[in-house]
Structure formats: C-alpha cells, structure tokens
Design a protein around this motif. Structure first.
Motif, mmCIF file in Angstrom:
data_model
loop_
_atom_site.group_PDB
_atom_site.id
_atom_site.type_symbol
_atom_site.label_atom_id
_atom_site.label_comp_id
_atom_site.label_asym_id
_atom_site.label_seq_id
_atom_site.Cartn_x
_atom_site.Cartn_y
_atom_site.Cartn_z
ATOM 1 N N ARG A 120 0.832 -1.212 0.000
ATOM 2 C CA ARG A 120 0.000 0.000 0.000
ATOM 3 C C ARG A 120 0.860 1.252 0.000
ATOM 4 N NH1 ARG A 120 -4.221 0.263 4.496
ATOM 5 N NH2 ARG A 120 -4.908 2.019 3.189
ATOM 6 N N THR A 121 1.923 1.251 0.787
ATOM 7 C CA THR A 121 2.814 2.417 0.854
ATOM 8 C C THR A 121 3.465 2.680 -0.506
ATOM 9 O OG1 THR A 121 3.287 2.054 3.194
ATOM 10 C CG2 THR A 121 4.872 3.377 1.948
ATOM 11 N N SER A 122 3.972 1.625 -1.136
ATOM 12 C CA SER A 122 4.600 1.774 -2.458
ATOM 13 C C SER A 122 3.583 2.217 -3.502
ATOM 14 C CB SER A 122 5.250 0.453 -2.875
ATOM 15 O OG SER A 122 6.307 0.110 -2.007
ATOM 16 N N SER A 123 2.374 1.711 -3.402
ATOM 17 C CA SER A 123 1.328 2.088 -4.359
ATOM 18 C C SER A 123 0.997 3.568 -4.237
ATOM 19 C CB SER A 123 0.068 1.250 -4.132
ATOM 20 O OG SER A 123 0.301 -0.114 -4.413
ATOM 21 N N ARG A 124 0.882 4.071 -3.010
ATOM 22 C CA ARG A 124 0.604 5.497 -2.816
ATOM 23 C C ARG A 124 1.737 6.347 -3.360
ATOM 24 N NH1 ARG A 124 -1.285 3.603 2.242
ATOM 25 N NH2 ARG A 124 0.638 4.277 3.284
ATOM 26 N N GLN A 125 2.954 5.894 -3.149
ATOM 27 C CA GLN A 125 4.103 6.648 -3.652
ATOM 28 C C GLN A 125 4.097 6.689 -5.181
ATOM 29 O OE1 GLN A 125 7.890 5.396 -2.070
ATOM 30 N NE2 GLN A 125 9.058 6.561 -3.589
ATOM 31 N N LEU A 126 3.799 5.556 -5.814
ATOM 32 C CA LEU A 126 3.717 5.516 -7.271
ATOM 33 C C LEU A 126 2.658 6.476 -7.794
ATOM 34 C CD1 LEU A 126 4.026 1.705 -8.116
ATOM 35 C CD2 LEU A 126 5.557 3.520 -8.889
ATOM 36 N N PHE B 95 -0.756 11.233 -10.592
ATOM 37 C CA PHE B 95 -2.182 10.939 -10.592
ATOM 38 C C PHE B 95 -2.972 11.772 -9.589
ATOM 39 C CE2 PHE B 95 -0.705 7.138 -12.761
ATOM 40 C CZ PHE B 95 -1.708 6.913 -13.687
ATOM 41 N N MET B 96 -2.277 12.467 -8.692
ATOM 42 C CA MET B 96 -2.983 13.247 -7.678
ATOM 43 C C MET B 96 -3.360 14.645 -8.170
ATOM 44 S SD MET B 96 -3.290 11.162 -5.242
ATOM 45 C CE MET B 96 -3.860 12.230 -3.932
ATOM 46 N N GLY B 97 -2.981 14.968 -9.395
ATOM 47 C CA GLY B 97 -3.312 16.288 -9.926
ATOM 48 C C GLY B 97 -2.086 16.979 -10.478
ATOM 49 N N GLY B 98 -2.320 18.105 -11.132
ATOM 50 C CA GLY B 98 -1.222 18.821 -11.758
ATOM 51 C C GLY B 98 -0.856 18.202 -13.095
ATOM 52 N N LEU C 278 -3.360 17.388 -19.623
ATOM 53 C CA LEU C 278 -4.511 16.495 -19.732
ATOM 54 C C LEU C 278 -4.689 15.659 -18.462
ATOM 55 C CD1 LEU C 278 -3.872 15.108 -23.329
ATOM 56 C CD2 LEU C 278 -5.465 16.934 -22.667
ATOM 57 N N SER C 279 -5.888 15.143 -18.296
ATOM 58 C CA SER C 279 -6.159 14.216 -17.193
ATOM 59 C C SER C 279 -5.537 12.865 -17.514
ATOM 60 C CB SER C 279 -7.671 14.052 -17.021
ATOM 61 O OG SER C 279 -8.229 13.391 -18.154
ATOM 62 N N PRO C 280 -5.285 12.033 -16.500
ATOM 63 C CA PRO C 280 -4.763 10.685 -16.768
ATOM 64 C C PRO C 280 -5.641 9.885 -17.720
ATOM 65 C CG PRO C 280 -4.536 11.215 -14.443
ATOM 66 C CD PRO C 280 -5.332 12.332 -15.049
ATOM 67 N N SER C 281 -6.966 9.988 -17.586
ATOM 68 C CA SER C 281 -7.851 9.224 -18.470
ATOM 69 C C SER C 281 -7.726 9.689 -19.915
ATOM 70 C CB SER C 281 -9.307 9.332 -18.004
ATOM 71 O OG SER C 281 -9.737 10.680 -17.964
ATOM 72 N N ALA C 282 -7.544 10.980 -20.134
ATOM 73 C CA ALA C 282 -7.388 11.497 -21.493
ATOM 74 C C ALA C 282 -6.074 11.022 -22.111
ATOM 75 C CB ALA C 282 -7.454 13.026 -21.487
#
Length: 316
Positions: free
Chosen positions: A11-17, A23-26, A33-37
């Motif tokens: 979980r810790t590594s996943s949050r860091q990735l 993926f958290m913005g910016g 573009l957004s990640p989905s785009a």
C-alpha cells in the motif's frame, strides 16, 4: 496468507507511485490532460478501429465520462471521428496531426521518466521491477483469480467427451449477453459442431481445446471443407469468462492460423456480426479484414452479418 506487513508495504509503495506519476493532480505525463485522457490517446494510437464504447470498456469509465473526455479532445484538436469501417452505427476515433505530436511527446516524457528512475539500478533489479509490476497489475485486474498463469491451461487437439455441449454453452452464454442471440443461434452452433466432429478425420479439419483441469475453457477450429478449395473456415472461437486475460485466445488463434497456413489454404475466412467491436479488433490484429457485409437472419433475427478474410501468411 499474506502478512499485514506485506500488505502495508504494498500500500505504501502504491501510494508513492500514484503521487510520483502525477495521478494526484497537476501535470500528468508532461501534459495539461487528465490521466484518463492521456490513456485514451495512447489507446487510439495503438488500436485499430477504436470507438467510444471500446474506450469505456478498456478504461473502465462510464460512457458519459468518456463522451465528455472525447469532446474535450476533439475541441483541443487532438482527435477526430470518421465513419467506422465495420459498424455503420459507430464512429471510429483517430489522432489528428496535433494528436500524433502530443502522443509522441507523451512517449518521450515517459521514456525519460523511466530512464531517470532506473539509471542507478543493475539489469537484475530492472528485471525484478518488470516482473513484479506485471504480476501485481495482473493480480489487481483479476487475471490470477481462477486462472493463475497460462501454464495452468493445457491446449490439445481433437475430439474429447463433452466438447459439443461445453463449446455450445460457452457460445450461447457469450452471444446471448453481447448480441442478444437465443435458441436459433444455440441450435445452429450445436448442430454445426456435431457435424464437424464427425469430419475430424479429414486432413484439413482440426479443433483446438483449452482445458483447465477437466473443464473446457476455450476452443477454436479450422474447417477445411465447407468453403471450397483453398479456403479455410475459422469456427467456434470462444474463451470462457474465467479464462480471459490469461493469453488463451492468443494461443488458440495463432495455433489455428498456423495450421491453416501450413496446410496450404490460400485464405482463412470467418463470419461474425456487426457491433462486436472487441472481437473485430482482435480479428484485425491477426490479419483479418472485412470483405463483405449483408443483412441476414440465420441467428434468429435480422442484422448485419460480416465476412472477414485473412490471406495466407508465407514465412520465408
């Protein structure tokens, strides 16, 4: 059972990735573009006949969300629509020149990001990352549910007890859900397969089965008799839901097409219907193209039926 410490570490590594990849913005992938785009553009670039429906399934997004995202990409000039080559009811999505430039920049950004991350690691560590990420991604997607690895499934040829009932059941279940087929389709599959099994002694006929233990989870056949001289008929290609994502379909279709080529068939044909976009995408990946469309009712209701053909592949 996996330990709590292992769960916490993952979980810790996943949050860091998630944070480090943006993926958290910016800015994401060097774009606005957004990640989905970004993922949509990459799918449109790499795919053939990509539609909004395909993206909805592939990206696991609601159709309304995909529609809004695609509208923004069209307004920005990255993509455009054109009539679908196989389905008159759908629009095919393609990159514009600006979109192609944007995707090239995304690839370059991602390559630089990976090179920077891995430059201090040795080749063994690189292999560990590649294998580990793939295993974890497959596990998250459910590919290691009932079928843990491709080697769990065996591919065999020829008749075996229960083949007609099981292959008919897999077809009936899938096409009832995807195309609304009912009893006429199920009866046609069962009678056609029963006839074919009585002709397996012909040198141009063969059937491949994927089995998990004693259960049949996939099939494909080459009928070398029913379309005439020099033409192979690819039939009964199906993979059970529990075996999807394990590479079974690839193994089955490559085995069948190799058999058709080695057996000297000039062409391999298959029949399908309009609207099965995922299937059509797969057929084109293996060299098929739609050569004929017509309105038929052999499956119990009137609909546009299609004939795909793949010329023989000669290996020099």
């Amino acid at each position: 059972m996996i330990s709590l410490s292992a769960i916490d570490a993952i979980r810790t590594s996943s949050r860091q990735l998630v944070r480090d990849l943006g993926f958290m913005g910016g800015a994401f992938a060097g774009t606005d573009l957004s990640p989905s785009a970004v993922h949509a553009l990459l799918e449109i670039e790499s795919g053939d006949s990509v539609t909004a429906r395909y993206l909805s399934d592939c990206l696991q997004l609601e159709k309304s969300s995909v529609s809004r995202m695609l509208q923004k990409l069209m307004v920005s000039g990255d993509i455009k629509e054109k009539p679908h080559s196989d389905d008159a009811r759908s629009k095919q999505l393609i990159l514009t020149a600006a979109g192609q430039k944007r995707v090239s920049e995304i690839h370059a950004f991602a390559q630089r990001q990976i090179i920077e991350a891995l430059k201090h690691l040795n080749s063994k560590q690189e292999e560990t990352i590649i294998d580990g990420l793939k295993l974890y991604a497959d596990a998250l997607s459910g590919k290691f549910g009932e079928v843990n690895r491709l080697q769990d499934i065996e591919i065999s040829t020829g008749y075996r007890s229960g083949i007609i009932a099981k292959v008919t059941e897999m077809h009936s279940s899938y096409y009832s859900r995807e195309a609304g087929f009912g009893q006429p389709f199920e009866s046609a599959v069962a009678s056609g397969l029963a006839d074919f099994c009585g002709r397996l002694n012909h040198s141009g006929n063969q059937i491949w089965l994927a089995t998990l233990g004693e259960e049949i989870v996939g099939s494909i056949a080459i009928d070398g008799e029913d379309l005439g001289q020099g033409k192979a008929h690819l039939r009964w290609f199906i993979v059970d839901d529990k075996a999807r994502g394990a590479g079974v379909g690839h193994t089955l279709i490559t085995s069948a097409l190799a058999f058709a080529d080695v057996s000297g068939f000039d062409e391999t044909h298959l029949y399908t219907v309009e609207g099965l976009e995922a299937a059509h995408h797969l057929y084109k990946k293996y060299g098929f193209s739609c050569i004929k469309e017509y309105i038929g009712d052999q499956w119990g209701k009137k609909m546009k039926e299609q004939r795909f053909m793949r010329p023989r592949q000669v290996t020099l």
